[in-house]
Write a protein that holds these residues in place. Structure first.
Motif, mmCIF file in Angstrom:
data_model
loop_
_atom_site.group_PDB
_atom_site.id
_atom_site.type_symbol
_atom_site.label_atom_id
_atom_site.label_comp_id
_atom_site.label_asym_id
_atom_site.label_seq_id
_atom_site.Cartn_x
_atom_site.Cartn_y
_atom_site.Cartn_z
ATOM 1 N N MET A 1 0.906 -1.170 -0.069
ATOM 2 C CA MET A 1 -0.048 -0.088 0.067
ATOM 3 C C MET A 1 0.863 1.218 -0.059
ATOM 4 N N ARG A 2 0.492 2.126 -0.742
ATOM 5 C CA ARG A 2 1.386 3.323 -0.989
ATOM 6 C C ARG A 2 0.873 4.229 0.489
ATOM 7 N N THR A 3 1.991 4.801 0.781
ATOM 8 C CA THR A 3 1.764 5.860 2.211
ATOM 9 C C THR A 3 2.192 6.929 1.906
ATOM 10 N N VAL A 4 1.880 8.103 2.481
ATOM 11 C CA VAL A 4 2.268 9.303 2.275
ATOM 12 C C VAL A 4 1.885 10.062 3.451
ATOM 13 N N ASP A 5 2.777 11.068 3.996
ATOM 14 C CA ASP A 5 2.516 12.168 5.018
ATOM 15 C C ASP A 5 1.682 12.976 4.562
ATOM 16 N N LEU A 6 0.945 13.568 5.560
ATOM 17 C CA LEU A 6 0.207 14.768 5.248
ATOM 18 C C LEU A 6 0.596 15.755 6.512
ATOM 19 N N ASN A 7 1.242 17.190 5.932
ATOM 20 C CA ASN A 7 1.727 18.053 6.900
ATOM 21 C C ASN A 7 0.767 19.601 6.930
ATOM 22 N N SER A 8 0.960 20.305 7.915
ATOM 23 C CA SER A 8 0.383 21.295 7.782
ATOM 24 C C SER A 8 1.242 22.292 8.642
ATOM 25 N N ASP A 9 1.281 23.646 8.273
ATOM 26 C CA ASP A 9 1.928 24.824 8.946
ATOM 27 C C ASP A 9 0.997 25.192 10.029
ATOM 28 N N LEU A 10 1.695 25.112 11.337
ATOM 29 C CA LEU A 10 0.723 25.318 12.673
ATOM 30 C C LEU A 10 1.581 26.298 13.564
ATOM 31 N N GLY A 11 0.815 26.801 14.369
ATOM 32 C CA GLY A 11 1.321 27.429 15.361
ATOM 33 C C GLY A 11 1.716 28.990 15.081
ATOM 34 N N GLU A 12 0.972 29.507 13.904
ATOM 35 C CA GLU A 12 1.284 30.603 13.063
ATOM 36 C C GLU A 12 0.525 31.840 13.776
ATOM 37 N N GLY A 13 0.020 31.882 15.028
ATOM 38 C CA GLY A 13 -0.589 32.944 15.574
ATOM 39 C C GLY A 13 0.429 33.651 16.235
ATOM 40 N N LEU A 14 0.223 34.677 17.075
ATOM 41 C CA LEU A 14 1.243 35.354 17.895
ATOM 42 C C LEU A 14 0.550 36.081 18.804
ATOM 43 N N GLY A 15 0.696 35.880 20.157
ATOM 44 C CA GLY A 15 0.053 36.439 21.432
ATOM 45 C C GLY A 15 -1.322 36.289 21.273
ATOM 46 N N MET A 200 -1.028 12.433 -6.768
ATOM 47 C CA MET A 200 0.260 12.741 -6.509
ATOM 48 C C MET A 200 0.760 11.297 -5.679
ATOM 49 N N ALA A 201 -0.099 11.045 -4.912
ATOM 50 C CA ALA A 201 0.256 9.876 -3.843
ATOM 51 C C ALA A 201 0.485 8.634 -4.395
ATOM 52 N N THR A 202 -0.001 8.347 -5.676
ATOM 53 C CA THR A 202 -0.138 7.069 -6.271
ATOM 54 C C THR A 202 0.725 7.219 -7.795
ATOM 55 N N GLY A 203 1.396 8.243 -7.854
ATOM 56 C CA GLY A 203 2.313 8.233 -8.831
ATOM 57 C C GLY A 203 1.799 8.763 -10.174
ATOM 58 N N GLU A 204 0.554 9.260 -10.148
ATOM 59 C CA GLU A 204 -0.006 9.844 -11.568
ATOM 60 C C GLU A 204 0.110 11.186 -11.673
ATOM 61 N N PRO A 205 0.035 11.656 -12.794
ATOM 62 C CA PRO A 205 0.345 13.086 -13.186
ATOM 63 C C PRO A 205 -0.959 13.701 -12.628
ATOM 64 N N ILE A 206 -0.579 15.443 -12.237
ATOM 65 C CA ILE A 206 -1.616 16.211 -12.160
ATOM 66 C C ILE A 206 -1.466 17.178 -13.334
ATOM 67 N N GLN A 207 -2.403 18.187 -13.536
ATOM 68 C CA GLN A 207 -2.259 19.197 -14.360
ATOM 69 C C GLN A 207 -1.614 20.610 -14.005
ATOM 70 N N ASP A 212 -1.157 20.929 -18.717
ATOM 71 C CA ASP A 212 -0.122 19.601 -19.052
ATOM 72 C C ASP A 212 0.178 18.834 -17.871
ATOM 73 N N PRO A 213 0.559 17.536 -18.164
ATOM 74 C CA PRO A 213 0.668 16.768 -16.991
ATOM 75 C C PRO A 213 1.917 17.078 -16.361
ATOM 76 N N LEU A 214 1.925 16.777 -15.080
ATOM 77 C CA LEU A 214 3.331 16.757 -14.030
ATOM 78 C C LEU A 214 2.950 15.917 -12.867
ATOM 79 N N THR A 215 4.228 15.283 -12.897
ATOM 80 C CA THR A 215 4.316 13.926 -11.909
ATOM 81 C C THR A 215 5.077 14.618 -11.002
ATOM 82 N N LEU A 216 4.743 14.439 -9.590
ATOM 83 C CA LEU A 216 5.630 14.794 -8.162
ATOM 84 C C LEU A 216 5.689 13.674 -7.457
ATOM 85 N N GLN A 217 5.208 12.748 -7.005
ATOM 86 C CA GLN A 217 5.654 11.809 -6.222
ATOM 87 C C GLN A 217 6.139 12.283 -4.841
ATOM 88 N N PRO A 218 5.511 12.929 -4.124
ATOM 89 C CA PRO A 218 5.963 13.454 -2.977
ATOM 90 C C PRO A 218 5.982 12.469 -1.769
#
Length: 255
Positions: A1-15, A200-207, A212-218
């Motif tokens: 099974m293909r596995t991928v990480d999912l990340n997010s930019d967090l803690g971006e408040g201030l005071g 992206m996660a399965t190695g297929e292209p996006i637009q 036009d097709p672009l393959t990323l494989q992150p």
């Protein structure tokens, strides 16, 4: 099974100013890019996010940036390499100390905004970021854009690297991010985002932006925490990936 990480930019408040719903996103993503105080964030926010991430097994990354609170770190700054190296080191060290007190550890570094985009091609700044990471801890993974100068230099320096793609951003034919100043640079439709990320996660292209097709494989896919509807988009994306048989797991160590 293909596995991928999912990340997010967090803690971006201030005071007393909040930015995004960190708690909700932490329950969805597998890695947290925690702002280290230079573009956003402060020690109390850093500790709160680190404690929550550690408690539920989400990997912690240092989200380092130019010293640019007023511009949210999205502007290019022509800082000399030695200064940038030391400023990146300072940010990693700050989060590492707070994460340790929270019972966790920093396991990777992801540059933010203007710095992230600059070191795709800016050799001296890319080298400064690599030097900071290697000097602090050569076991830290450096996350960035595939084909970027910073990942090439990191690999040459013996650092582990992770290739990142963006769930909600359009791409140029070269695989770079379309500037936020351009129309169509940021995507908002959860169904479209889900389809693109499954590809992206399965190695297929996006637009790309031209259709036009672009393959990323992150190794990791980023869903921004500061865009309107971020939590709903992230939740929909996780459901779409799991529904397509894609497993979700941090790309690096946790704890």
């Amino acid at each position: 099974m293909r596995t991928v990480d999912l990340n997010s930019d967090l803690g971006e408040g201030l005071g007393s100013w909040g930015m995004g719903d960190d708690d909700a996103l932490l329950d969805i993503v597998t890695s947290a890019n925690v702002a280290c105080g230079y573009h956003a964030g402060d020690p109390s926010i850093m500790r709160r996010v680190s404690e929550h991430a550690t408690r539920i097994g989400v990997a912690i990354g240092a989200h380092v940036a130019y010293r640019d609170l007023a511009g949210f770190g999205r502007r290019f700054i022509d800082v000399d390499a030695a200064t940038l190296r030391d400023e990146v080191t300072y940010q990693i060290a700050a989060l590492a100390g707070i994460a340790r007190l929270a019972g966790g550890t920093v396991s990777y570094v992801k540059p933010h905004g203007g710095l992230y985009n600059a070191i795709v091609t800016h050799e001296s700044q890319a080298a400064a970021v690599v030097a900071a990471v290697k000097d602090f801890d050569p076991g830290l993974t450096l996350m960035g854009l595939p084909g970027s100068a910073v990942l090439r230099l990191a690999q040459e320096a013996g650092l582990p690297v992770a290739h990142e793609a963006f769930a909600d951003r359009a791409y140029t034919p070269e695989g770079h991010l379309v500037s936020r100043k351009e129309p169509g640079a940021v995507l908002h439709d959860p169904e479209e985002i889900g389809r693109r990320c499954i590809a992206m996660a399965t190695g297929e292209p996006i637009q790309d932006i031209n259709g036009d097709p672009l393959t990323l494989q992150p190794d990791s896919i980023c869903v921004h925490g500061d865009t309107p509807g971020a939590v709903a988009i992230a939740r929909s994306l996780r459901s779409a990936l799991e529904g397509a048989g894609v497993g979700l797991s941090p790309f690096t160590r946790v704890g």
